[in-house]
Scaffold this active site. Structure first.
Site, PDB file in Angstrom:
ATOM      1  N   ASP A  15     -48.165  28.100  42.655  1.00 27.29           N
ATOM      2  CA  ASP A  15     -48.815  26.814  42.958  1.00 27.29           C
ATOM      3  C   ASP A  15     -50.013  26.980  43.875  1.00 27.29           C
ATOM      4  O   ASP A  15     -51.125  26.541  43.555  1.00 27.29           O
ATOM      5  CB  ASP A  15     -47.824  25.860  43.656  1.00 27.29           C
ATOM      6  CG  ASP A  15     -46.791  25.289  42.696  1.00 27.29           C
ATOM      7  OD1 ASP A  15     -47.019  25.357  41.474  1.00 27.29           O
ATOM      8  OD2 ASP A  15     -45.757  24.782  43.182  1.00 27.29           O
ATOM      9  N   ARG A  95     -42.736  22.938  59.167  1.00 26.08           N
ATOM     10  CA  ARG A  95     -43.957  22.237  58.731  1.00 26.08           C
ATOM     11  C   ARG A  95     -44.891  21.847  59.870  1.00 26.08           C
ATOM     12  O   ARG A  95     -46.104  22.014  59.749  1.00 26.08           O
ATOM     13  CB  ARG A  95     -43.603  21.006  57.885  1.00 26.08           C
ATOM     14  CG  ARG A  95     -42.770  21.319  56.657  1.00 26.08           C
ATOM     15  CD  ARG A  95     -43.317  22.473  55.872  1.00 26.08           C
ATOM     16  NE  ARG A  95     -42.522  22.769  54.694  1.00 26.08           N
ATOM     17  CZ  ARG A  95     -42.639  23.890  53.994  1.00 26.08           C
ATOM     18  NH1 ARG A  95     -43.513  24.816  54.348  1.00 26.08           N
ATOM     19  NH2 ARG A  95     -41.880  24.095  52.943  1.00 26.08           N
ATOM     20  N   ASP A 124     -42.014  17.414  52.521  1.00 22.27           N
ATOM     21  CA  ASP A 124     -42.923  18.326  53.206  1.00 22.27           C
ATOM     22  C   ASP A 124     -44.370  17.858  53.214  1.00 22.27           C
ATOM     23  O   ASP A 124     -45.096  18.084  54.179  1.00 22.27           O
ATOM     24  CB  ASP A 124     -42.802  19.731  52.598  1.00 22.27           C
ATOM     25  CG  ASP A 124     -41.481  20.373  52.990  1.00 22.27           C
ATOM     26  OD1 ASP A 124     -40.995  20.065  54.103  1.00 22.27           O
ATOM     27  OD2 ASP A 124     -40.934  21.153  52.205  1.00 22.27           O
ATOM     28  N   SER A 176     -35.950  26.583  43.550  1.00 22.36           N
ATOM     29  CA  SER A 176     -37.051  26.458  44.500  1.00 22.36           C
ATOM     30  C   SER A 176     -36.471  26.763  45.875  1.00 22.36           C
ATOM     31  O   SER A 176     -35.492  26.157  46.305  1.00 22.36           O
ATOM     32  CB  SER A 176     -37.607  25.034  44.450  1.00 22.36           C
ATOM     33  OG  SER A 176     -38.233  24.749  45.682  1.00 22.36           O
TER      34      SER A 176
HETATM   35  N1  ARG Z   1     -34.887  19.019  51.564  1.00 22.95           N
HETATM   36  C1  ARG Z   1     -35.332  19.848  52.626  1.00 22.95           C
HETATM   37  C2  ARG Z   1     -36.261  19.113  53.546  1.00 22.95           C
HETATM   38  O1  ARG Z   1     -36.780  18.105  53.178  1.00 22.95           O
HETATM   39  C3  ARG Z   1     -35.933  21.151  52.159  1.00 22.95           C
HETATM   40  C4  ARG Z   1     -37.195  21.041  51.355  1.00 22.95           C
HETATM   41  C5  ARG Z   1     -37.704  22.328  50.737  1.00 22.95           C
HETATM   42  N2  ARG Z   1     -36.731  22.867  49.845  1.00 22.95           N
HETATM   43  C6  ARG Z   1     -36.962  23.813  48.929  1.00 22.95           C
HETATM   44  N3  ARG Z   1     -35.945  24.281  48.296  1.00 22.95           N
HETATM   45  N4  ARG Z   1     -38.147  24.242  48.643  1.00 22.95           N
HETATM   46  O2  ARG Z   1     -36.493  19.544  54.651  1.00 22.95           O
END
Ligand code: ARG
Length: 404
Positions: A15, A95, A124, A176
């Site tokens: 990506d 983040r 995110d 993912s």
């Molecule tokens: N659901 C989690 C959050 O909002 C993780 C998000 C990223 N998850 C991932 N498998 N890429 O903090």
């Protein structure tokens, strides 16, 4: 005239590699990449090569584990941050760190734009954008994945191949994954069926054969900070990494969650937080030893709010900052050692000690050494229960009137 610049949060995956080319061509921008290492480091040379092959003009790769541990993990540990009781927020606290560095590189490079590779339905995008906007309201943000024309991974691969971007599509996992030293988050693929048990191959930090023998680990804290494992001093990053290895073997810290996302949907995700689970339990245990009842109970209320703020992307909010000062206030007392027994999928606190312990054996004991004043209980109970005695009397009177 020189092109305008964008700083892209670059992971090295398909990506964000496509984002480089897309930002360059579609937005006519000079693309500077920024990669943060807060988990295990991937190959810097490969990352760099890939970014340049996609058209980046400059690449920043920074090892930010120490900053992540000191400024993001520690406050979360002190706050006992845990979203919906099952997610220790590893991704969510990464983040705002990325947002902070995007902003500082943007200033350094005199860029007007920042960009990220988050999708349009996750949390995110919110965390990065709200983070960036809180720190630098004037920066413009681009989220290519919300805008571009590709609707499948295959189309992206095609685009990458056409443009000679050096991506590696062979190693694609069916899931993912986002991971750092505080934990891993895994979603998508067959995990999207909430009835289906996650297969073993979905786990990263907690896999392999579980040792048949249980073992103990002692975590020592000074002023709230974990400083030693089994008596051996180490810095926070090494301690977390070491503990991840030890407790990961026992598959400790796995959770399987239906999660309420900020953007309104429920999603199914699995988490692994081996070190974080043990440190959180040990820290909370030490606090129960050194803090009084009211403090411990009230802290729980604030922890709940704090966890939501982090999950909702409000790391740089005034309330989060104020809550941090609350949590840090008494950490000087959180000094001592906690003994944790590890067995398959279980971390059990079995011992704790502290120079600031409020536990008094002479008050707690049922033996003849007891110094607790039993007689004082009588008067205490009389007054403690007094409001309810009166309330019951009044209630009875009103019932009697009603009957008449
Ligand atoms: N659901 C989690 C959050 O909002 C993780 C998000 C990223 N998850 C991932 N498998 N890429 O903090």
């Amino acid at each position: 005239m020189a092109k305008k610049k964008v700083i892209l949060a670059y992971s090295g995956g398909l990506d964000t590699s496509c984002c480089i080319k897309w930002l360059k061509d579609t937005c006519n921008l000079d693309v500077v990449c920024f990669s943060a290492f807060i988990g295990e480091a991937s190959d810097k040379a490969v990352l760099r090569k890939r970014a340049y092959s996609a058209g980046a003009s400059k690449v920043y790769i920074e090892d930010l584990k120490k900053e992540f541990a000191d400024d993001f993990i520690l406050p979360s540990l002190w706050a006992h941050a845990n979203y919906e009781g099952k997610y220790l927020l590893a991704t969510a606290i990464g983040r705002p760190l990325i947002a902070k560095h995007l902003v500082s590189i943007a200033h350094k490079e005199k860029a007007q734009f920042v960009a990220h590779g988050c999708t349009g339905k996750g949390n995110d995008q919110v965390r990065i954008e709200v983070g960036v906007r809180s720190l630098a309201p004037k920066l413009k943000i681009i989220a290519p994945l919300r805008e571009w024309e590709f609707s499948s991974r295959e189309e992206e691969i095609d685009y990458a191949k056409r443009n000679k971007i050096k991506i590696d599509v062979t190693k694609k996992s069916p899931y993912s994954i986002d991971r750092n030293i505080w934990g891993a988050a895994i979603e998508a693929g067959i995990l999207e069926d909430p009835w289906r048990e996650p297969p073993e191959d979905a786990y990263y930090l907690t896999k392999g054969k579980v040792p048949t023998k249980s073992r103990y680990v002692e975590v020592t804290f000074i002023h709230g900070t974990p400083v030693a494992l089994n008596g051996k001093k180490m810095n926070l990053v090494s301690l977390i990494e070491k503990l991840n290895k030890i407790t990961g073997q026992y598959k400790i810290g796995r959770t399987d969650v239906i999660e309420n996302r900020l953007v309104g949907i429920k999603s199914r995700e699995i988490y692994e937080a081996p070190a974080a689970t043990v440190l959180m339990a040990a820290h909370a245990e030490l606090e129960s030893l050194v803090f009084d009842r009211e403090f411990v109970h009230f802290k729980d209320v604030l922890s709940l709010k704090y966890s939501e703020l982090i999950y909702y992307g409000l790391w740089y909010s005034p309330l989060k900052e104020a809550l941090d000062s609350f949590f840090v206030k008494q950490q000087h007392l959180v000094t001592g050692t906690v003994k944790v027994k590890l067995s398959e999928k279980c971390a059990q606190v079995v011992g704790r000690k502290s120079p600031y312990s409020l536990y008094r054996e002479k008050l707690a004991t049922y033996s003849h050494d007891d110094q607790f004043n039993h007689e004082a209980s009588k008067g205490f109970i009389e007054l403690w229960g007094l409001p309810y005695v009166v309330a019951t009397q009044v209630g009875k009177k009103s019932m009697a009137r009603k009957k008449r």
